[in-house]
Write a protein that holds these residues in place. Structure first.
Motif, short mmCIF file in Angstrom:
data_model
loop_
_atom_site.label_atom_id
_atom_site.label_comp_id
_atom_site.label_asym_id
_atom_site.label_seq_id
_atom_site.Cartn_x
_atom_site.Cartn_y
_atom_site.Cartn_z
N ALA A 775 0.84 -1.21 0.00
CA ALA A 775 0.00 0.00 0.00
C ALA A 775 0.87 1.25 0.00
O ALA A 775 0.52 2.26 -0.63
N ARG A 805 0.59 3.12 6.12
CA ARG A 805 0.37 2.11 5.09
C ARG A 805 1.33 0.93 5.24
O ARG A 805 1.03 -0.18 4.77
N PHE A 837 -4.01 -1.98 5.57
CA PHE A 837 -4.30 -0.55 5.54
C PHE A 837 -5.63 -0.27 4.85
O PHE A 837 -6.44 0.55 5.32
#
Length: 972
Positions: A775, A805, A837
């Motif tokens: 992410a 993230r 996330f």
């Protein structure tokens, strides 16, 4: 919190210091009366390290963060050790830039929040003096071999053509010494001497000092290029640090190119005794660098902690520790005259490892301590990770004061320091008859038992006591061919091969030394061992000893600084006289880069099948590595390399046989020229230490050109750049209000992750490189960055969007919802399997709180600030685990996450929980430490858990939403 408030119960023991009436301090040795049972003799029994904890608790007692009971628990250390938690307010904090960036970003964000809440942002500053050293940003983009025209590694006369040069420079440079218009040495265009000139073309990575004339040279291009890359790659972070240094009080930023955090801490930042507005107290420190423990060698209590703990101290709060056991390490006897500092340090380290001192304080005492220089002490203290101790403490004594004098402390300051430390019983005088403190246990180490070793003849792990060298080599000749043996027939073991060399005849026999290399390598970079080699050479030359000309001798310092202190102490010419010329800076003999032996010597060795020897102060000694005809290679300390070179053989008993014949035909033994420890300490302190510290002080005061020219804003508030991917204003203060609210209930929370036992901080916290499929990578890609520009999580700790993230993004994370290692979880309202996330982000958009279920020992491993910050920003309101790693549990409280623990014998399995339920938790207004709470699930099950808050301080921090919000509210 660092100078006690006027309401402190210990105010009556504030006194003036003897002949210095303007100086004040807490005289804890005179604390008494009907309320406190404390006599001078009670303090005398405490270990010195515990006395530092006690003084801090008295001085910082405010009835809340530090209570009277805490001070009394420390005083009663003998019965309370390992049984109670105590607070400690260190005098200062040391950060390196990777851990310093998120801390300073938080302070910048706090200023923003205070301004938005109607407060004065200028008042937001670290409460505890903080030093931040930018030393973790350098990457090696450019490097070059020190010796570009190395001979054939296996020996022989033929040499390969010169390797292709670095693209940075088409030809090897020949730079004149500064200030000299017609240098006649190898650096210039003059003729120069033969010995110096033969190395002129070989040295590519030019040292800071010309090794031949000891004049400053331009910095190496590798250094300049790497520094240029460092400033380019990290410009945003460096500009933020520059802004921080301008606007925040109580913080000092040590710019790049100055030195490593632990070295700067030891050599420049250490005070030993703090003085604030004429108030005196002991220097102490916590730091995010694992080498923080080095300062204990100076009598400064200090150890390494995580980012959350250091940030808490910066905010004005203490660190909490279990009152530790203290192991007394008694040093007795006198070290062997041939034992070097390295022999002593490694022997003490080995014995402490065997004594099981893990998780304890170690404190040194005994008659042998005075034999150790401060360099020795700091090296021992720095080895704490090797034997597991929290710290190894050397109380201040006369050796310490003498060292401080040579490092630039002025006389008046030293006199005040000594008077104060004696007044509070923190000065150790080995000449007095005062009783020793009581320790949890005592480990005795007799320095007389420490002997000098060499390693060889084929492997570095085969150690041989120098006293046994002659007999051991003889055994190697007899032994069957193998890891040590050479299997030489008995009738050939005394063979002698005559050889003509440079007009003289010499005799070669088994054990003859043909290569002797002094290398400032790894642990041999200690100034004392290199100086010992130089002082031994000086005495040898003065006695009339020489080294046979056919022996390949060389001196390869690890840096220009080594050359500098060998020169400043006056020993370099004597090393040169014996043939130990400076050949360059870098790996040479160790990696086989040895000039070929003279052909006559090579032929004689091969003709007589002689077991010839090489002796070097390096790390590698594999058979044939130095030269194909040198089969026995020994690793030895630098002075022993010189000694064996003079003797010309390893078949010598230094105790009974002379090294050679000096002037007037007198036999000279090793004991006649071996420098005493006293001589070494004197030269080291007066010539080396003072010179090194003077240079560091000048560098600290002047800064460096790039840092000085670096532009940075000067505004009270940091001008956040919305396009930045390195520095971003975090959202920790989004709900900041003047008054705290009662702990809010957690209603209908989903489980974000269902984890098992031994979840580590590596599983939780971002570390290392950023995976392309993560992410965080998608976020950076959307910002226009390529994978090559991602850098690491460590470099992006100042960007909460990246770090959040990356939280739980470890590919080894085993979430029971998924059933296999992956940084994934299930978003239950939609049934989707997503990155952690992405699922957390969906929950937050839906207004659904989340919790984490875990097994035993949740949060094991190294302490990192983002192990708590990351889950907090993911929306985690509580963690429910069977047990916690203590430091991590405290970090959760410090950020505002409730640590809950199953009752003994219970866990999700025994309670029939699947983790797919929703959980509701009610916190009562009178929440107290260790209170039992009820949790209701959507399936109708109700079970009890323990609110794992240890004390009222943790309850208060949780109610305020964590330590950051607690402190920020003080400014509204």
């Amino acid at each position: 919190f660092f100078l006690s408030s006027s309401g402190s119960p210990y105010q009556p023991v504030i006194e003036t210091l003897g002949n210095y009436p303007q100086k004040k301090f807490y005289n804890v040795s005179k604390l008494g009366g009907t309320k406190y049972v404390l006599l001078c003799s009670t303090l005398d029994t405490l270990p010195y390290s515990i006395r530092v904890l006690f003084e801090s608790s008295v001085r910082n007692c405010d009835g809340f963060l530090v209570k009277e009971a805490d001070a009394m628990n420390i005083l009663d250390w003998k019965t309370k050790q390992n049984n109670v938690e105590v607070p400690f307010c260190p005098a200062r904090v040391v950060l390196q830039d990777f851990t310093g960036i998120p801390a300073m970003v938080d302070f910048a964000a706090m200023r923003e929040a205070v301004r938005n809440g109607g407060g004065d942002p200028v008042k937001v500053n670290p409460a505890c003096p903080t030093d931040l050293t930018v030393d973790h940003s350098l990457q090696i983009d450019y490097s070059k071999c020190a010796i570009q025209n190395a001979p054939n590694p296996g020996g022989g006369d033929s040499q390969k053509p010169m390797a292709k040069l670095s693209p940075l420079r088409a030809q090897p440079r020949k730079l004149p010494c500064r200030g000299q218009t017609s240098c006649k040495g190898p650096c210039g265009t003059g003729d120069g001497s033969r010995n110096a000139g033969q190395f002129a073309a070989q040295i590519e990575n030019t040292p800071i000092l010309c090794p031949f004339h000891l004049q400053p040279l331009p910095e190496p291009e590798t250094v300049l290029k790497n520094q240029e890359m460092e400033f380019g790659r990290n410009r945003e972070r460096l500009q933020f640090f520059k802004w921080s240094s301008k606007v925040f009080k109580n913080i000092s930023i040590i710019p790049p190119e100055t030195g490593m955090a632990h070295q700067v801490n030891l050599e420049y930042l250490s005070r030993v005794v703090f003085e604030v507005k004429d108030f005196l107290y002991p220097d102490s420190v916590v730091g995010t660098d694992s080498h923080t423990t080095m300062v204990n060698g100076l009598g400064i209590l200090g150890w390494g902690v995580g980012g959350i703990e250091t940030e808490a101290v910066m905010l004005g709060m203490p660190v909490t520790l279990t009152l530790p056991e203290v192991v007394g390490c008694e040093l007795t006897g006198t070290a062997s005259s041939f034992a070097t500092s390295i022999d002593i340090v490694l022997s003490i380290t080995k014995q402490l490892r065997q004594a099981d001192v893990a998780g304890k304080f170690v404190e040194f005492f005994g008659s042998g301590v005075s034999q150790l220089s401060v360099a020795d002490r700091t090296t021992i203290a720095n080895m704490c990770p090797e034997y597991g101790a929290i710290l190894s403490f050397f109380p201040v004594d006369n050796v310490t004061l003498k060292h401080l004098k040579h490092t630039g402390f002025d006389k008046a300051k030293l006199e005040v320091m000594e008077a104060y430390l004696k007044a509070v019983k923190l000065f150790r005088n080995y000449e007095s008859s005062s009783r020793e403190p009581e320790y949890s246990q005592v480990v005795q180490i007799n320095l007389s038992s420490i002997v000098s070793y060499v390693s060889g003849p084929k492997r570095s792990q085969d150690r041989v006591a120098v006293t046994n060298m002659k007999s051991d080599f003889q055994a190697c000749l007899n032994e069957k061919f193998g890891v040590k043996g050479f299997q030489i027939a008995a009738e050939k073991q005394n063979d002698i091969v005559p050889v003509q060399y440079e007009g003289n005849e010499y005799n070669l026999s088994h054990g003859c030394v043909v290569i002797a290399a002094v290398i400032s390598c790894t642990n041999n970079c200690n100034p004392s061992v290199m100086l010992a080699a130089g002082l031994l050479a000086k005495k040898a030359v003065e006695a009339g000893l020489v080294v046979k000309p056919y022996i390949r001798t060389s001196l390869s310092p690890g840096s220009g600084m080594v050359t500098h202190y060998l020169s400043s102490s006056g020993v370099l010419p004597y090393l040169s006289k014996l043939g130990f010329e400076v050949v360059g800076y870098g790996c040479s003999t160790c990696v086989g880069n040895t000039a070929p032996l003279p052909e006559a010597i090579r032929s004689a060795i091969k003709q007589g099948d002689i077991i010839a020897c090489g002796v070097l102060s390096g790390t590698k000694n594999f058979e044939g590595r130095l030269c194909d005809c040198v089969r026995a290679n020994y690793l030895a300390s630098p002075p022993l390399v010189v000694a064996y070179a003079i003797a010309g053989t390893v078949k010598i008993d230094f105790e009974t046989e002379p090294l050679g014949t000096g002037f007037n035909g007198k036999s000279i033994y090793l004991r006649d020229i071996w420098p005493t420890r006293s001589e070494l300490h004197t030269v080291e302190e007066e010539c080396v230490i003072s010179s090194m510290f003077k240079e560091l002080k000048e560098k600290m005061e002047k800064g460096n050109k790039r840092w000085n020219l670096l532009e940075a804003p000067e505004s009270t508030l940091f001008p956040w750049d919305l396009k930045s991917t390195y520095i971003r204003c975090p959202s920790f203060f989004d709900k900041l209000a003047k008054e705290p609210v009662a702990p809010q209930p957690i209603e209908n929370a989903h489980v974000l992750l269902y984890l098992g036992d031994s979840v580590t901080t590596d599983h939780i916290s971002p570390a290392g490189s950023i995976a392309r499929s993560s992410a965080a990578a998608r976020y950076l890609t959307n910002k226009g960055l390529t994978p090559r520009e991602f850098n690491s999580y460590g470099a992006r700790r100042g960007n909460d969007a990246v770090m959040t993230r990356g939280t739980f993004a470890n590919i080894k994370l085993l979430n029971k919802f998924i059933g296999k290692p992956a940084p994934k979880t299930i978003h239950f309202p939609s049934g989707q399997t997503l990155d952690v996330f992405e699922a957390a982000e969906l929950y937050q958009k839906e207004g659904i709180p989340v919790i984490i279920l875990a097994g035993k020992k949740y949060g094991l491993g190294g302490s990192r600030d983002w192990t708590a910050k990351g889950p907090y920003l993911l929306g985690v309101k509580a963690v429910l685990a069977e047990s916690y790693e203590k430091v991590h549990k405290s970090q959760l409280v410090g950020i505002g996450i409730a640590p809950l623990q199953f009752l003994p014998g219970e866990n999700p399995s025994t309670l029939g929980l699947t983790g797919r339920e929703q959980f509701s938790i009610l916190f009562p207004p009178d929440l107290s430490p260790g209170m039992t709470l009820d949790i209701k699930t959507s399936s109708g099950k109700v079970f009890s858990v323990i609110a794992l808050f240890d004390n009222d301080v943790e309850i208060t921090l949780y109610k305020y939403g964590g330590s950051l919000n607690f402190v920020a509210r003080r400014f509204l």
